[in-house]
Design a protein around this motif. Structure first.
Motif, PDB file in Angstrom:
ATOM      1  N   UNK A   1    -124.761 -39.625 -15.237  1.00 29.88           N
ATOM      2  CA  UNK A   1    -126.202 -39.335 -15.278  1.00 29.88           C
ATOM      3  C   UNK A   1    -126.478 -37.881 -14.919  1.00 29.88           C
ATOM      4  N   UNK A   2    -125.805 -37.384 -13.887  1.00 28.29           N
ATOM      5  CA  UNK A   2    -126.038 -36.012 -13.438  1.00 28.29           C
ATOM      6  C   UNK A   2    -125.589 -34.993 -14.488  1.00 28.29           C
ATOM      7  N   UNK A   3    -124.419 -35.220 -15.094  1.00 29.79           N
ATOM      8  CA  UNK A   3    -123.944 -34.310 -16.142  1.00 29.79           C
ATOM      9  C   UNK A   3    -124.923 -34.269 -17.312  1.00 29.79           C
ATOM     10  N   UNK A   4    -125.424 -35.431 -17.683  1.00 33.75           N
ATOM     11  CA  UNK A   4    -126.363 -35.499 -18.800  1.00 33.75           C
ATOM     12  C   UNK A   4    -127.660 -34.772 -18.470  1.00 33.75           C
ATOM     13  N   UNK A   5    -128.168 -34.984 -17.272  1.00 42.25           N
ATOM     14  CA  UNK A   5    -129.406 -34.327 -16.849  1.00 42.25           C
ATOM     15  C   UNK A   5    -129.249 -32.807 -16.860  1.00 42.25           C
ATOM     16  N   UNK A   6    -128.149 -32.327 -16.308  1.00 45.44           N
ATOM     17  CA  UNK A   6    -127.931 -30.886 -16.230  1.00 45.44           C
ATOM     18  C   UNK A   6    -127.810 -30.267 -17.620  1.00 45.44           C
ATOM     19  N   UNK A   7    -127.098 -30.940 -18.519  1.00 46.94           N
ATOM     20  CA  UNK A   7    -126.913 -30.394 -19.858  1.00 46.94           C
ATOM     21  C   UNK A   7    -128.221 -30.389 -20.646  1.00 46.94           C
ATOM     22  N   UNK A   8    -129.012 -31.443 -20.523  1.00 43.58           N
ATOM     23  CA  UNK A   8    -130.297 -31.482 -21.216  1.00 43.58           C
ATOM     24  C   UNK A   8    -131.249 -30.412 -20.677  1.00 43.58           C
ATOM     25  N   UNK A   9    -131.218 -30.220 -19.379  1.00 48.23           N
ATOM     26  CA  UNK A   9    -132.058 -29.193 -18.756  1.00 48.23           C
ATOM     27  C   UNK A   9    -131.647 -27.803 -19.228  1.00 48.23           C
ATOM     28  N   UNK A  10    -130.343 -27.568 -19.316  1.00 45.85           N
ATOM     29  CA  UNK A  10    -129.848 -26.279 -19.798  1.00 45.85           C
ATOM     30  C   UNK A  10    -130.312 -26.030 -21.233  1.00 45.85           C
ATOM     31  N   UNK A  11    -130.243 -27.053 -22.075  1.00 41.75           N
ATOM     32  CA  UNK A  11    -130.678 -26.902 -23.466  1.00 41.75           C
ATOM     33  C   UNK A  11    -132.168 -26.591 -23.537  1.00 41.75           C
ATOM     34  N   UNK A  12    -132.965 -27.297 -22.760  1.00 41.85           N
ATOM     35  CA  UNK A  12    -134.411 -27.071 -22.763  1.00 41.85           C
ATOM     36  C   UNK A  12    -134.714 -25.616 -22.365  1.00 41.85           C
ATOM     37  N   UNK A  13    -134.050 -25.113 -21.340  1.00 41.63           N
ATOM     38  CA  UNK A  13    -134.297 -23.745 -20.891  1.00 41.63           C
ATOM     39  C   UNK A  13    -133.898 -22.729 -21.957  1.00 41.63           C
ATOM     40  N   UNK A  14    -132.751 -22.942 -22.603  1.00 38.32           N
ATOM     41  CA  UNK A  14    -132.302 -22.050 -23.670  1.00 38.32           C
ATOM     42  C   UNK A  14    -133.331 -21.987 -24.798  1.00 38.32           C
ATOM     43  N   UNK A  15    -133.813 -23.148 -25.187  1.00 33.52           N
ATOM     44  CA  UNK A  15    -134.725 -23.236 -26.329  1.00 33.52           C
ATOM     45  C   UNK A  15    -136.065 -22.595 -26.005  1.00 33.52           C
ATOM     46  N   UNK A  16    -136.604 -22.900 -24.829  1.00 32.40           N
ATOM     47  CA  UNK A  16    -137.902 -22.325 -24.444  1.00 32.40           C
ATOM     48  C   UNK A  16    -137.831 -20.802 -24.380  1.00 32.40           C
ATOM     49  N   UNK A  17    -136.766 -20.272 -23.820  1.00 32.76           N
ATOM     50  CA  UNK A  17    -136.635 -18.819 -23.706  1.00 32.76           C
ATOM     51  C   UNK A  17    -136.471 -18.180 -25.085  1.00 32.76           C
ATOM     52  N   UNK A  18    -135.664 -18.777 -25.942  1.00 37.00           N
ATOM     53  CA  UNK A  18    -135.462 -18.216 -27.275  1.00 37.00           C
ATOM     54  C   UNK A  18    -136.737 -18.288 -28.092  1.00 37.00           C
ATOM     55  N   UNK A  19    -137.500 -19.371 -27.953  1.00 34.52           N
ATOM     56  CA  UNK A  19    -138.773 -19.495 -28.672  1.00 34.52           C
ATOM     57  C   UNK A  19    -139.746 -18.407 -28.229  1.00 34.52           C
ATOM     58  N   UNK A  20    -139.781 -18.132 -26.937  1.00 32.88           N
ATOM     59  CA  UNK A  20    -140.659 -17.055 -26.450  1.00 32.88           C
ATOM     60  C   UNK A  20    -140.240 -15.705 -27.035  1.00 32.88           C
ATOM     61  N   UNK A  21    -138.948 -15.460 -27.095  1.00 35.20           N
ATOM     62  CA  UNK A  21    -138.470 -14.196 -27.658  1.00 35.20           C
ATOM     63  C   UNK A  21    -138.826 -14.085 -29.146  1.00 35.20           C
ATOM     64  N   UNK A  22    -138.695 -15.184 -29.869  1.00 34.61           N
ATOM     65  CA  UNK A  22    -139.037 -15.153 -31.293  1.00 34.61           C
ATOM     66  C   UNK A  22    -140.520 -14.853 -31.475  1.00 34.61           C
ATOM     67  N   UNK A  23    -141.375 -15.497 -30.673  1.00 31.75           N
ATOM     68  CA  UNK A  23    -142.811 -15.233 -30.769  1.00 31.75           C
ATOM     69  C   UNK A  23    -143.140 -13.783 -30.426  1.00 31.75           C
ATOM     70  N   UNK A  24    -142.306 -13.159 -29.599  1.00 33.13           N
ATOM     71  CA  UNK A  24    -142.512 -11.762 -29.219  1.00 33.13           C
ATOM     72  C   UNK A  24    -141.988 -10.789 -30.275  1.00 33.13           C
ATOM     73  N   UNK A  25    -141.429 -11.333 -31.365  1.00 29.83           N
ATOM     74  CA  UNK A  25    -140.972 -10.486 -32.455  1.00 29.83           C
ATOM     75  C   UNK A  25    -139.538 -10.027 -32.349  1.00 29.83           C
TER      76      UNK A  25
END
Length: 385
Positions: free
Chosen positions: A288-312
Motif C-alpha cells: 500500500x505504501x509503495x503504491x501511494x508514494x508512486x501515485x503521489x510522485x506521478x501526480x506531482x510530476x504531471x501537475x508541475x509539467x502542466x504548469x510549465x506547458x501553460x507557461x509556454x
C-alpha cells in the motif's frame, strides 16, 4: 484560456459527483455489454466532457493544461472506457485542427466535436507502422483539386462509431520517413471508406477499435489540416499535439492508480486473516505504501509539467517522462492491488480484476514506454550537445 477559480472548482466537483454517482456504478454493465448505454453517452455530452480542451469560442470549456489534468485525475478514477470515448475529441482528434486548421475547418468541426455531436478518430497506426509511424504506407495521390487515398489503418480507437477521421497518408512518395506525410480530415461515409470487424481486446470493453480501410477515397485538397499549403506537413502537426496528449494520459493513469489504491485499502481493512485485518500486516502495508508514494510522485510530476506547458515552456522531455512513469506505475499498482485482494482479485466480481487488464494498454498506445525512453534520451543528448 483558463477558467476562473470558482467556475473550475464547480466543474471539478460536478465531475467528481458524476464519476461516483453515474460512471462507477455502470462500469460492470459497460464491460459485460461491451457498450456504453446511449443515455449515459448523452449525460457525458451534457457534462461538457467532449469539449474540455476545445476553446470556448467553439463551444468547449477551454481548459488550460493544468486544468485538464485535474479533470483527468478525476475521470481516471473510473473505467478507462469512458475517458476513451471523449479523449480523442479533446486530444489528437481536435488539437491539430485547433493549432493548424483553417478558419473554415475550425468552424466546421470544432463545435460539433465540443458538443459530442461528432466523434473523432485518429487514424495513424497501420499493420506495418506503429511506433515507426514514419514508415506508413497509406498513400494520397493528387488528382486535380482532390487526393485519392489508399491504405489500411489498424487498431483505430472509436473508429466503429466515428464521424470524422484525422488520417495520415503519404503525399510525397519520393521522401522517406515522416517528411512526405500529410494529415487529412475525412468524414465517415465518404465513398471508399470502410471499416473492418470490431477488434476483440484484452480489456477496456466498451471502447471499440477496428481497421479503417481506404480504397480510392477521394478527399478535397482543402481537407488537409491547414489547407493545401500544408501538404507534407502532417507530422509537424502531430508533433505539436503530443505533449498535451501524453500529459492527459498520464493523469488518467494516476487517477486509475488512486482508485486501485482506495479499493485495495478498503479490502485490506475488511479482510481478516490470522485474527486481524490484513491491513495490519506489514507486508501488505508495504504494498500500500509503495503504491501511494508512486501515485503521489506521478501526480506531482504531471501537475508541475502542466504548469510549465501553460507557461509556454518546451516540455517535450518532461511530458515523455510523465507518460513513461505514470503508465508503468499504474501497472505496478494494479498488480499489487490484485495481490492484496488475493484470490478475490482474480475474480471478475471485483473491479481490480478488470482494471488489471484495462490499464495494461496505457503502456502501449499514444507512444509505448520504449518510444518515451527514446524521446527522453535523444532530447537529453541533443540538449547536452
Amino acid at each position: 484560456m483558463a477558467l476562473d477559480p470558482d467556475t473550475l472548482s464547480q466543474f471539478l466537483e460536478a465531475l467528481d459527483r458524476f464519476v461516483k454517482d453515474r460512471l462507477i456504478p455502470n462500469e460492470a454493465r459497460v464491460a459485460d455489454d461491451d457498450a456504453i448505454p446511449p443515455a449515459l453517452v448523452q449525460e457525458i455530452r451534457e457534462m461538457g466532457l467532449f469539449g474540455m480542451a476545445i476553446p470556448e469560442e467553439y463551444g468547449g470549456l477551454g481548459l488550460s493544461m493544468a486544468e485538464e489534468v485535474k479533470a483527468a485525475f478525476i475521470l481516471g478514477q473510473t473505467s478507462p472506457v469512458f475517458r476513451s470515448l471523449v479523449g480523442t475529441n479533446n486530444g489528437i482528434g481536435s488539437q491539430g485542427i485547433i493549432i493548424d486548421g483553417t478558419a473554415e475547418q475550425k468552424a466546421r468541426y470544432l463545435p460539433a466535436l465540443a458538443s459530442g455531436e461528432m466523434i473523432a478518430s485518429f487514424a495513424l497506426t497501420e499493420p506495418d507502422a506503429g511506433s515507426d509511424a514514419g514508415s506508413l504506407r497509406t498513400t494520397a495521390r493528387r488528382d486535380g483539386d482532390d487526393y485519392i487515398l489508399n491504405g489500411t489503418k489498424r487498431y483505430i480507437t472509436n473508429a466503429p462509431r466515428a464521424d470524422v477521421f484525422t488520417v495520415f497518408a503519404r503525399t510525397n512518395a519520393e521522401v522517406k520517413g515522416s517528411a512526405g506525410v500529410s494529415a487529412f480530415i475525412v468524414e465517415a461515409g465518404t465513398p471508399g471508406l470502410t471499416l473492418g470487424a470490431t477488434d476483440r481486446k484484452m480489456g477496456q470493453k466498451g471502447s471499440h477499435t477496428c481497421d479503417v480501410i481506404f480504397e480510392n477515397v477521394r478527399v478535397p485538397a482543402t481537407n488537409i489540416i491547414g489547407g493545401a499549403a500544408r501538404e507534407n506537413q502532417g507530422f509537424k502537426t502531430a508533433m505539436k499535439v503530443l505533449d498535451r496528449g501524453r500529459l492527459h494520459i498520464s493523469a488518467v493513469c494516476t487517477g486509475a492508480a488512486e482508485r486501485l489504491i482506495r479499493d485495495a485499502l478498503a479490502f485490506a481493512m475488511e479482510r481478516k486473516q490470522f485474527g486481524e485485518p490484513i491491513a495490519e500486516k506489514q507486508l501488505v502495508q508495504a504494498m500500500l505504501a509503495d503504491s501511494k508514494a508512486e501515485a503521489f510522485a506521478a501526480r506531482c510530476m504531471i501537475e508541475e509539467t502542466a504548469r510549465r506547458k501553460d507557461a509556454g515552456q518546451n516540455v517535450s522531455t518532461e511530458a515523455a517522462c510523465c507518460k513513461m512513469y505514470a503508465s508503468e506505475m499504474v501497472g505496478r499498482v494494479a498488480d499489487r492491488a490484485v495481490q492484496i485482494h488475493g484470490g478475490a482479485g482474480y475474480m471478475a466480481d471485483y473491479a481490480v480484476e478488470r482494471f488489471y487488464r484495462d490499464v495494461r494498454l496505457f503502456r502501449i498506445y499514444e507512444g509505448t514506454t520504449q518510444i518515451q525512453q527514446l524521446v527522453i534520451a535523444r532530447n537529453m543528448i541533443r540538449d547536452a550537445a
